[in-house]
Design a protein around this motif. Structure first.
Motif, PDB file in Angstrom:
ATOM      1  N   SER A  74     -25.901  -9.316 -27.252  1.00  6.15           N
ATOM      2  CA  SER A  74     -24.561  -9.413 -26.659  1.00  6.15           C
ATOM      3  C   SER A  74     -23.779 -10.547 -27.303  1.00  6.15           C
ATOM      4  O   SER A  74     -22.576 -10.415 -27.562  1.00  6.15           O
ATOM      5  N   ASP A  81     -21.724  -2.485 -26.275  1.00  3.87           N
ATOM      6  CA  ASP A  81     -22.821  -3.342 -25.824  1.00  3.87           C
ATOM      7  C   ASP A  81     -23.648  -2.614 -24.760  1.00  3.87           C
ATOM      8  O   ASP A  81     -23.277  -2.586 -23.586  1.00  3.87           O
ATOM      9  N   GLU A  82     -24.743  -2.037 -25.145  1.00  6.82           N
ATOM     10  CA  GLU A  82     -25.594  -1.257 -24.243  1.00  6.82           C
ATOM     11  C   GLU A  82     -24.764  -0.407 -23.284  1.00  6.82           C
ATOM     12  O   GLU A  82     -24.911  -0.508 -22.071  1.00  6.82           O
TER      13      GLU A  82
HETATM   14 MG   LIG Z   1     -26.947  -8.047 -23.587  1.00  6.06          MG
END
Ligand SMILES: [Mg+2]
Ligand SMILES: Nc1ncnc2c1ncn2[C@@H]1O[C@H](COP(=O)(O)OP(=O)(O)O)[C@@H](O)[C@H]1O
Lengths: 250, 259
Positions: free
Chosen positions: A49, A161-162
Motif C-alpha cells: 500500500s 490497492d487490493e
Molecule cells: Mg495494504
C-alpha cells in the motif's frame, strides 16, 4: 510505446516512529511499459500500500525517484487514478455524483461530463444504479463504482490497492474477469497490488513479487500468455506454484 | 416490512396513558378531590383557551413568543454554525479561540442573565441574546466536532481527485458533518424554546405565551396557567417533529431503502 512510462528508481521509504524510524521500502526499481498490467504481490505489511501511496502522491519517498511519462511524481494529480480496498465512496452522493466528483475540475461541458460518467457506469455494468445511494450497493457493486470513478477522468495510470480483497470468492472472480475486460478495452497502464497470487498471475503481464521487512522486490515473473486469458490455463498454475514456492522459502 | 409500517402508523397504545390521565384529572376536579382553585378542571381550561383563541389574545401571545424564539434561534444557529465550522476547518482558529470556547461552554445559559441584562437591558434585545446564546453552543460544538470527525480516507479521495478547497468544503466536509450539525440544530431548537420561556420569566413583561402563564398565576387563574402549559407543550412537540422531518429528508442517504 515507451518501456519506462512509469519508472521507479531506487525508491526508499521510511516512516518516523516512536523509537527511530521504520524502514518500509528498500531500493525499489521498476520500469513499467505504457499499457502494461503489473501485479505486485506480497504478504501483508510488506509495503504494497505504501508503494501505491507513493505512486498516487499521498506519501513522499524518503529517497530515489518516481517518474510518470518523463515527469517526476509530486503530490496527487488527476492523471493518476486509484481504487482503494475500501471503496471510499461518499455516502451522501449518488453513484452518478460519486463518479462525477472526479470530473469536477475537468474542462468538459456539463453534458459531456454526464455522458462520460454514464459511459463508465456502463463499462462497469451499473448504469441502472446511477441514482442509487452507496448504502444501497453490495460490496462488489461499490468497488465497481470506485473503478468507474478511478477511470472516468482517463488517467495515465490506474492504481488498484487490493480492490477485491474484501469480497467473497465468487464476486472476486467475476470482478477479476471484468477488470481484465476493462483493461483490454481501455488500454490503460495498470498497477494492481494484491496478496492473492492467483489474481496476480491471472491479470498481470508481469508479476512483481515483494519480500518483507523492509519491503523489496524479490523477483519479477513474466506471464507469457496473451489476453484474454482462461483462468485454468496450465501455465497460470505453473507460475502460481512457482511464486508460492518462493514465499515458502522466505 | 409493510405490516410493520401499518402497525407503527395505527398503533394507538401510546394514547392510553395521556387519555387516562385526562380522565383522572377530569374526575378529580369534578368530584372535588382537589381544590379547583389550585387545579382548574379540563373543562375550565378548554373554556379559557377557547376564549383566548377567539379574542385573538392566544394568537398574539403565541406569535410574539414564536418570533422571539425563531429570531434567537436563527441568530444563535448561524453564529454557531459559522464559529463551529471555522474552528473545525482552521487549526489556527482552534488554537486561538478553542480554549476560550471550551471554557465558556461550561457556563449554563441562565448564568449569563445578569451580564446580558447589564449589556442589553431587560427588553426584547436581551431576550433574543439570551435565546441565541443557548442555541449557539450546541450548534457550534456539533459543527466543530462533525467537521473534525471527517474520515481521513474520504479526505484522501478528495486529494486524489484534485478537489479545490471550496469543493472539499461543500462535497466532503459539510455533508460529512451534516448529521452532527443537524443534531446540534435539533438540540438548539429545543433549547431555544426552553429559553424563550425563561426569557419571558426573567426579563421585562411583554406579550408572549410565558407571560400568559405568569399573568394567570398572578391573578390566580389556574385555567390560564394550565392552557399556557398545554400550548407550550404543543409548540415543543411541533418544533421537535418539524426538525425531525427536515433532518430525515436532508439525510436520506443514511438510511435508504434497499433494492
Ligand atoms: Mg495494504
Ligand atoms: N503512516 C505510517 N506511519 C508509520 N508506519 C506506517 C505508515 N504507513 C504504513 N506503515 C507501516 O509500514 C508497513 C507496511 O505497510 P503497508 O504498506 O500498509 O503494507 P501492505 O499494504 O503490504 O500490507 C507496515 O508495518 C505499516 O505498519
Amino acid at each position: 510505446m515507451r518501456s519506462d512510462f512509469l519508472s521507479l528508481r531506487q525508491v526508499d521509504k521510511r516512516f518516523p516512529v516512536e523509537d527511530g524510524e521504520l524502514h518500509v521500502l528498500d531500493d525499489i526499481s521498476l520500469n513499467i511499459r505504457q499499457g502494461e498490467f503489473i501485479s505486485i504481490v506480497g504478504g501483508s505489511g510488506c509495503g504494497k500500500s505504501t508503494l501505491l501511496r507513493l505512486l498516487v502522491g499521498l506519501e513522499q519517498a524518503s529517497g530515489g525517484s518516481l517518474q510518470l511519462d518523463g515527469a517526476p511524481i509530486e503530490g496527487t494529480d488527476p492523471e493518476r487514478g486509484i481504487v482503494f480496498q475500501d471503496h471510499r465512496l461518499y455516502p451522501w452522493l449518488t453513484v452518478e455524483d460519486n463518479v462525477l466528483l472526479a470530473l469536477l475540475n475537468s474542462p468538459l461541458s456539463k453534458a459531456e461530463r454526464l455522458q462520460r460518467v454514464h459511459e463508465h457506469l456502463r463499462l462497469v455494468g451499473l448504469e441502472a444504479f446511477a441514482r442509487a445511494w452507496p448504502a444501497q450497493l453490495s460490496g462488489g457493486m461499490s468497488q465497481r463504482v470506485a473503478i468507474a470513478r478511478g477511470l472516468v477522468n482517463r488517467p495515465k495510470i490506474l492504481l488498484l490497492d487490493e480492490p477485491f480483497g474484501a469480497l467473497d470468492a465468487l464476486t472476486r472472480a467475476q470482478l477479476q474477469e471484468e477488470l481484465a475486460r476493462i483493461w483490454l478495452a481501455e488500454g490503460i497502464t495498470t498497477v494492481l497490488v494484491t496478496h492473492d497470487v492467483d489474481e496476480a498471475v491471472f491479470l498481470g503481464d508481469r508479476v512483481v513479487v515483494m519480500q518483507p521487512r523492509p519491503g523489496k522486490i524479490g523477483r519479477i515473473v513474466e506471464v507469457d500468455l496473451p489476453h484474454p486469458r482462461h483462468r485454468d490455463h496450465p501455465r497460470l498454475h505453473e507460475l502460481r506454484s512457482d511464486i508460492l514456492r518462493d514465499f515458502a522459502r522466505h | 416490512m409493510p405490516a410493520q409500517h401499518l402497525k407503527k402508523r395505527f398503533d394507538l397504545r401510546g394514547w392510553v396513558v395521556p387519555l387516562g390521565l385526562l380522565a383522572l384529572w377530569w374526575l378529580a376536579t369534578a368530584a372535588e378531590w382537589v381544590d379547583t382553585r389550585l387545579v382548574a378542571s379540563p373543562v375550565a381550561v378548554a373554556e379559557a383557551a377557547w376564549q383566548a383563541a377567539i379574542s385573538g389574545e392566544l394568537w398574539q401571545n403565541l406569535a410574539a413568543s414564536l418570533q422571539r424564539n425563531l429570531t434567537g434561534f436563527a441568530l444563535g444557529a448561524s453564529l454557531g454554525l459559522a464559529c463551529g465550522c471555522l474552528l473545525g476547518l482552521s487549526r489556527l482558529a482552534e488554537r486561538l479561540v478553542g480554549p476560550t470556547f471550551h471554557t465558556l461552554k461550561q457556563i449554563a445559559p441562565f448564568a449569563w442573565i445578569p451580564l446580558l441584562s447589564a449589556w442589553f437591558g431587560f427588553g426584547e434585545a436581551a431576550k433574543v441574546a439570551f435565546i441565541s446564546l443557548a442555541v449557539f453552543y450546541p450548534v457550534a460544538l456539533n459543527s466543530f466536532e462533525g467537521i473534525r470527525a471527517t474520515r481521513r480516507e474520504l479526505y484522501e479521495v478528495a486529494q486524489v481527485l484534485g478537489l479545490t478547497s471550496t469543493q472539499r468544503l461543500f462535497k466532503l466536509l459539510l455533508p460529512s458533518a451534516a448529521p452532527a450539525i443537524f443534531a446540534g440544530l435539533h438540540l438548539g431548537l429545543i433549547y431555544a424554546w426552553l429559553t424563550t420561556l425563561g426569557a419571558e420569566y426573567f426579563f421585562s413583561a411583554a406579550p408572549g405565551i410565558g407571560n400568559t402563564m405568569i399573568d394567570g398565576r398572578e391573578h390566580f387563574a389556574m385555567d390560564q396557567v394550565i392552557y399556557g402549559l398545554v400550548v407550550v407543550g404543543c409548540v415543543g412537540i411541533v418544533l421537535n417533529h418539524l426538525a425531525g422531518w427536515i433532518e430525515k429528508r436532508a439525510l436520506a442517504w443514511r438510511e435508504p431503502h434497499h433494492h
